[in-house]
Design a protein around this motif. Structure first.
Motif, PDB file in Angstrom:
ATOM      1  N   GLU A 321       0.831  -1.204   0.000  1.00 15.88           N
ATOM      2  CA  GLU A 321       0.000   0.000   0.000  1.00 15.88           C
ATOM      3  C   GLU A 321       0.864   1.252   0.000  1.00 15.88           C
ATOM      4  N   VAL A 322       0.495   2.238  -0.810  1.00  9.39           N
ATOM      5  CA  VAL A 322       1.211   3.514  -0.849  1.00  9.39           C
ATOM      6  C   VAL A 322       0.939   4.259   0.454  1.00  9.39           C
ATOM      7  N   LEU A 323       2.001   4.710   1.098  1.00  9.72           N
ATOM      8  CA  LEU A 323       1.868   5.374   2.395  1.00  9.72           C
ATOM      9  C   LEU A 323       2.144   6.869   2.337  1.00  9.72           C
ATOM     10  N   LEU A 324       2.717   7.322   1.241  1.00 10.97           N
ATOM     11  CA  LEU A 324       3.239   8.691   1.198  1.00 10.97           C
ATOM     12  C   LEU A 324       2.965   9.299  -0.172  1.00 10.97           C
ATOM     13  N   ASP A 325       2.675  10.619  -0.209  1.00 12.54           N
ATOM     14  CA  ASP A 325       2.609  11.274  -1.504  1.00 12.54           C
ATOM     15  C   ASP A 325       3.758  12.260  -1.650  1.00 12.54           C
ATOM     16  N   ASN A 326       3.881  12.854  -2.819  1.00  3.55           N
ATOM     17  CA  ASN A 326       5.050  13.681  -3.102  1.00  3.55           C
ATOM     18  C   ASN A 326       5.016  15.030  -2.408  1.00  3.55           C
ATOM     19  N   HIS A 327       4.020  15.269  -1.565  1.00  2.94           N
ATOM     20  CA  HIS A 327       3.984  16.486  -0.759  1.00  2.94           C
ATOM     21  C   HIS A 327       4.160  16.172   0.721  1.00  2.94           C
ATOM     22  N   GLY A 328       4.603  14.955   1.001  1.00  2.09           N
ATOM     23  CA  GLY A 328       4.914  14.589   2.372  1.00  2.09           C
ATOM     24  C   GLY A 328       3.723  14.162   3.198  1.00  2.09           C
ATOM     25  N   SER A 329       2.562  14.050   2.595  1.00  2.00           N
ATOM     26  CA  SER A 329       1.367  13.634   3.341  1.00  2.00           C
ATOM     27  C   SER A 329       1.355  12.121   3.496  1.00  2.00           C
ATOM     28  N   CYS A 330       1.095  11.665   4.706  1.00  2.00           N
ATOM     29  CA  CYS A 330       1.179  10.232   5.010  1.00  2.00           C
ATOM     30  C   CYS A 330      -0.179   9.664   5.405  1.00  2.00           C
ATOM     31  N   GLY A 331      -0.390   8.409   5.060  1.00  2.00           N
ATOM     32  CA  GLY A 331      -1.494   7.643   5.627  1.00  2.00           C
ATOM     33  C   GLY A 331      -2.856   7.828   5.011  1.00  2.00           C
ATOM     34  N   GLY A 332      -2.998   8.680   3.989  1.00  2.00           N
ATOM     35  CA  GLY A 332      -4.311   8.926   3.409  1.00  2.00           C
ATOM     36  C   GLY A 332      -4.992   7.690   2.859  1.00  2.00           C
ATOM     37  N   PRO A 333      -4.299   6.875   2.048  1.00  2.00           N
ATOM     38  CA  PRO A 333      -4.954   5.684   1.502  1.00  2.00           C
ATOM     39  C   PRO A 333      -5.477   4.720   2.567  1.00  2.00           C
ATOM     40  N   LYS A 334      -4.669   4.461   3.579  1.00  2.00           N
ATOM     41  CA  LYS A 334      -5.109   3.545   4.629  1.00  2.00           C
ATOM     42  C   LYS A 334      -6.272   4.132   5.411  1.00  2.00           C
ATOM     43  N   GLU A 335      -6.177   5.421   5.732  1.00  2.00           N
ATOM     44  CA  GLU A 335      -7.257   6.056   6.482  1.00  2.00           C
ATOM     45  C   GLU A 335      -8.562   6.017   5.690  1.00  2.00           C
ATOM     46  N   GLY A 336      -8.464   6.233   4.373  1.00  2.00           N
ATOM     47  CA  GLY A 336      -9.652   6.171   3.537  1.00  2.00           C
ATOM     48  C   GLY A 336     -10.275   4.793   3.521  1.00  2.00           C
ATOM     49  N   ARG A 337      -9.432   3.758   3.440  1.00  2.00           N
ATOM     50  CA  ARG A 337      -9.938   2.379   3.445  1.00  2.00           C
ATOM     51  C   ARG A 337     -10.643   2.056   4.751  1.00  2.00           C
ATOM     52  N   LEU A 338      -9.986   2.423   5.849  1.00  5.68           N
ATOM     53  CA  LEU A 338     -10.541   2.101   7.164  1.00  5.68           C
ATOM     54  C   LEU A 338     -11.831   2.874   7.419  1.00  5.68           C
ATOM     55  N   ARG A 339     -11.907   4.093   6.915  1.00  5.56           N
ATOM     56  CA  ARG A 339     -13.141   4.868   7.073  1.00  5.56           C
ATOM     57  C   ARG A 339     -14.307   4.141   6.405  1.00  5.56           C
ATOM     58  N   LEU A 340     -14.063   3.621   5.193  1.00  8.63           N
ATOM     59  CA  LEU A 340     -15.102   2.880   4.483  1.00  8.63           C
ATOM     60  C   LEU A 340     -15.391   1.552   5.174  1.00  8.63           C
ATOM     61  N   GLN A 341     -14.335   0.865   5.568  1.00  7.95           N
ATOM     62  CA  GLN A 341     -14.483  -0.455   6.191  1.00  7.95           C
ATOM     63  C   GLN A 341     -15.269  -0.380   7.489  1.00  7.95           C
ATOM     64  N   ASN A 342     -15.037   0.684   8.256  1.00  2.44           N
ATOM     65  CA  ASN A 342     -15.694   0.842   9.549  1.00  2.44           C
ATOM     66  C   ASN A 342     -17.015   1.603   9.453  1.00  2.44           C
ATOM     67  N   ASN A 343     -17.407   1.902   8.211  1.00  2.00           N
ATOM     68  CA  ASN A 343     -18.656   2.637   7.988  1.00  2.00           C
ATOM     69  C   ASN A 343     -18.676   3.947   8.772  1.00  2.00           C
ATOM     70  N   ALA A 344     -17.535   4.595   8.837  1.00  2.00           N
ATOM     71  CA  ALA A 344     -17.417   5.856   9.566  1.00  2.00           C
ATOM     72  C   ALA A 344     -17.999   7.002   8.736  1.00  2.00           C
ATOM     73  N   PRO A 345     -18.324   8.129   9.376  1.00  2.00           N
ATOM     74  CA  PRO A 345     -18.807   9.282   8.616  1.00  2.00           C
ATOM     75  C   PRO A 345     -17.769   9.711   7.585  1.00  2.00           C
ATOM     76  N   ARG A 346     -18.237  10.261   6.493  1.00  2.00           N
ATOM     77  CA  ARG A 346     -17.313  10.726   5.469  1.00  2.00           C
ATOM     78  C   ARG A 346     -16.467  11.884   5.985  1.00  2.00           C
ATOM     79  N   LEU A 347     -15.342  12.090   5.354  1.00  5.87           N
ATOM     80  CA  LEU A 347     -14.314  13.011   5.859  1.00  5.87           C
ATOM     81  C   LEU A 347     -14.855  14.401   6.143  1.00  5.87           C
TER      82      LEU A 347
END
Length: 462
Positions: A321-347
């Motif tokens: 899984e990609v953890l980093l983007d070219n602007h130094g932001s970390c964890g977005g892909p995983k956080e997005g997956r877990l938000r969907l998986q846990n049926n959490a409110p949208r961002l």
């Protein structure tokens, strides 16, 4: 927070809307390929023709302003002239937003202030073969409209079909939105289309990648043990590439043909986005990546494709899984997956956004799509903003927050105002309005950074 947050141009380049390259001209165009001038001119849309277009990654699709949409094909009827190509007044995921041109320049503001305005969908004009940009001016727009309106769409039967299958001798032509709705069409970075009949053919870039590899550098195919290949183990996969090189695109298509997977444009049915990464493992922050985060898709490196091919079956995604983007932001892909998986409110649940000041129309359209996909509400007019502020005390949800969003890209300056003066004016107007209605002010970059690595400071989490 993105590391380039203090550099508006750098942050702007992390997110753009319009793909910019050329596609081969089919037989109907009287040319076996697009001239170098057209290729170079198309690419100028990244830096000249579109202030916000720095590097949109469009593997295998006409990147909408979404593909910029929240999934599905919701149409919005606009009170304006229809597209000069497809003759539709609807704005869909496959068409992108409307843009207008007059005297070769994109019209910003009220189009009624200009004469001889041509209205087109962003996707329709971007994917028309011989249109390109030079010195900030669009070239061949009128002649391509005339050509397209002599051709009937192979899908709907109406004229205005400017996009043809790139396979020699194939006579299939389409409106871009019609082709977008055909699942079996294939799309390429170089603005090439393959119709369903020829979808198994290779694009020129894929053929070049294949023929250019030496025996010792044949990519992942060189590792294959034929006895390991299990056909159709990827039959439930819908893959979409982001920022891939020609070789990587070839390998992705090779994997799909071996496993039974589908390589698609970005739609809500995509299961995995395969992203190119740099030496640090960072992917380029593109519109496609941001939408994939919001939809909770897997965003993986090419190493996952290689590992699957080596194993002869699908391997677990997490290690790739990609953890980093070219602007130094970390964890977005995983956080997005877990938000969907846990049926959490949208961002952006419980957040409302009012955009103030000048934005390039196509850029703003993509920002709006990101906001609504993330569950945010767009306040369209100043009157609505003022009304909502007066009703604040009666709101059922006390957690609702309203944000005034200004354009932090001060290089976009339609009035040729002094950059320092422009920055002061934009900030003053945003802060004065926010104070008047009792809400907070954020730059548009806040939206991008929040998607890439979670809600940014100053806004409380829900």
């Amino acid at each position: 927070m993105a590391t380039d947050g203090g550099n508006p141009r750098a942050v702007r380049n992390a997110y753009v809307t319009v793909p910019s390259s050329a596609r081969n001209s089919p037989k109907r165009h009287g040319d076996s390929g697009v001239k170098r001038q057209t290729v170079d001119g198309k690419r100028q849309k990244k830096t000249i023709g579109k202030q916000n277009d720095a590097k949109m990654e469009t593997n295998s699709h006409p990147q909408t302003n979404g593909l910029g949409s929240s999934g599905g094909q919701t149409s919005v009827v606009l009170e304006q002239s229809p597209c000069a190509f497809c003759h539709s007044s609807k704005q869909t995921e496959g068409s992108g937003p409307f843009v207008a041109y007059a005297q070769g320049k994109e019209v910003t503001g009220n189009a009624d202030n200009f004469s001889n305005v041509i209205h087109v969908h962003l996707k329709c004009v971007s994917w028309t073969p011989m249109i390109y940009f030079k010195d900030g001016l669009i070239k061949n727009l009128e002649s391509e409209i005339i050509r397209a309106n002599k051709l009937k769409c192979s899908s709907c039967g109406k004229k205005g079909a400017g996009l043809g299958c790139c396979r020699k001798l194939c006579q299939k032509t389409y409106h871009v939105p019609c082709a977008y709705d055909i699942p079996d069409c294939r799309w390429d970075d170089d603005f090439l289309l393959l119709c369903p009949k020829h979808a198994s053919s290779k694009f020129p870039s894929e053929e070049k990648a294949k023929s250019g590899k030496k025996d010792t550098e044949k990519g992942i195919s060189r590792h294959l043990n034929p006895s390991k290949i299990l056909l159709n183990y990827g039959k439930d996969l819908v893959l979409c590439g982001s920022g891939l090189s020609s070789d990587e695109k070839f390998d992705l298509v090779d994997f799909a043909s071996t496993s039974g997977a589908i390589v698609s444009i970005y739609k809500n049915n995509v299961t995995h986005v395969i992203a190119a990464t740099d030496s640090k493992g960072a992917c380029t922050r593109t519109y496609k990546i941001l939408m994939a985060i919001l939809h909770g898709k897997w965003i993986l490196t090419m190493e996952w494709i290689k590992a699957c091919m080596e194993a002869g079956h699908l391997v677990k995604e997490e290690p790739y899984e990609v953890l980093l983007d070219n602007h130094g932001s970390c964890g977005g892909p995983k956080e997005g997956r877990l938000r969907l998986q846990n049926n959490a409110p949208r961002l952006f649940n419980n957040l409302s956004f009012y955009f103030i000041g000048d934005f390039l129309p196509t850029y703003k359209a993509d920002l709006l799509n990101l906001v609504t996909t993330a569950g945010g509400t767009v306040i369209e007019t100043r009157d609505q903003l003022l009304l909502s502020s007066h009703e604040e005390d009666t709101k059922a949800n006390v957690n609702e927050v309203t944000l005034v969003v200004y354009n932090a890209d001060f290089s976009y300056n339609p009035g040729f105002e002094d950059a320092t003066a422009l920055k002061c004016r934009v900030l003053d107007e945003a802060e004065d309005l926010a104070q008047e209605v009792g809400c907070q002010v954020v730059p548009h970059i806040w939206i991008l950074d929040s998607i890439a690595c979670g809600l940014q400071p100053s806004i409380p989490r829900h």
